[in-house]
Write an enzyme that holds these catalytic residues in place. Sequence first.
Site, PDB file in Angstrom:
ATOM      1  N   PHE A 220      19.620 -10.830 -12.777  1.00 44.56           N
ATOM      2  CA  PHE A 220      18.391 -10.340 -12.063  1.00 44.56           C
ATOM      3  C   PHE A 220      17.273 -10.955 -11.965  1.00 44.56           C
ATOM      4  CE2 PHE A 220      15.192  -7.084 -11.540  1.00 44.56           C
ATOM      5  CZ  PHE A 220      15.786  -6.645 -10.256  1.00 44.56           C
TER       6      PHE A 220
ATOM      7  N   HIS B 290       7.018   1.858  -0.680  1.00 47.11           N
ATOM      8  CA  HIS B 290       8.274   1.316  -0.373  1.00 47.11           C
ATOM      9  C   HIS B 290       8.507   0.166  -1.589  1.00 47.11           C
ATOM     10  CE1 HIS B 290      11.160  -0.960   2.297  1.00 47.11           C
ATOM     11  NE2 HIS B 290      10.863  -2.024   1.779  1.00 47.11           N
TER      12      HIS B 290
ATOM     13  N   GLU C  89       0.805  -1.108   0.069  1.00 44.64           N
ATOM     14  CA  GLU C  89       0.104  -0.039   0.279  1.00 44.64           C
ATOM     15  C   GLU C  89       0.697   1.358  -0.077  1.00 44.64           C
ATOM     16  OE1 GLU C  89      -2.692  -0.263   3.341  1.00 44.64           O
ATOM     17  OE2 GLU C  89      -3.728  -2.165   2.590  1.00 44.64           O
TER      18      GLU C  89
END
EC number: 2.5.1.78
Length: 151
Positions: free
Chosen positions: A106, A81, A78
């Site tokens: 990756f 981050h 949410e």
Amino acid sequence: MTESSFKLAIVVSQFNRAVTEKLLNGVLQRLTELDVQANQIKTVWVPGAVEIPLLAKRLAKSKHYQAIVCLGAVIRGETDHYNYVCQQVSYGCQQVALEYEVPIIFGVLTTTTKEQAFARAGGERGNKGADWADAAVSMIKLMKEIEITDE
């Protein structure tokens, strides 16, 4: 170059471990299919995705590994981050590859939902771990073909 003439490392994030363990299994299964032996592989676990580049750098700096596969699963929440983590990890891994001239694969899933992550970790979308194992072996071979000698 035979598959038995190299070593590779795998750095795995413990965060979202249910997903990253499946990715790791995909890498290891594919490497086994390619006749890569267990003694050619070193697996290290880090707490989260942000810690991946530092361990990848340490492994690259050791000069013991011809490729490093970095595995993680960053799932949108949410807050912002997610954006910071994704950017830091991808940039950090690329910097290690360029600084040490070691292929850094990756293998960090960046998904919106857990369902999307599981779909790519052995679910309906296959196991991306196998693709990343193929990429590592391919890059090891390419780097060997284009080896630069000091003059």
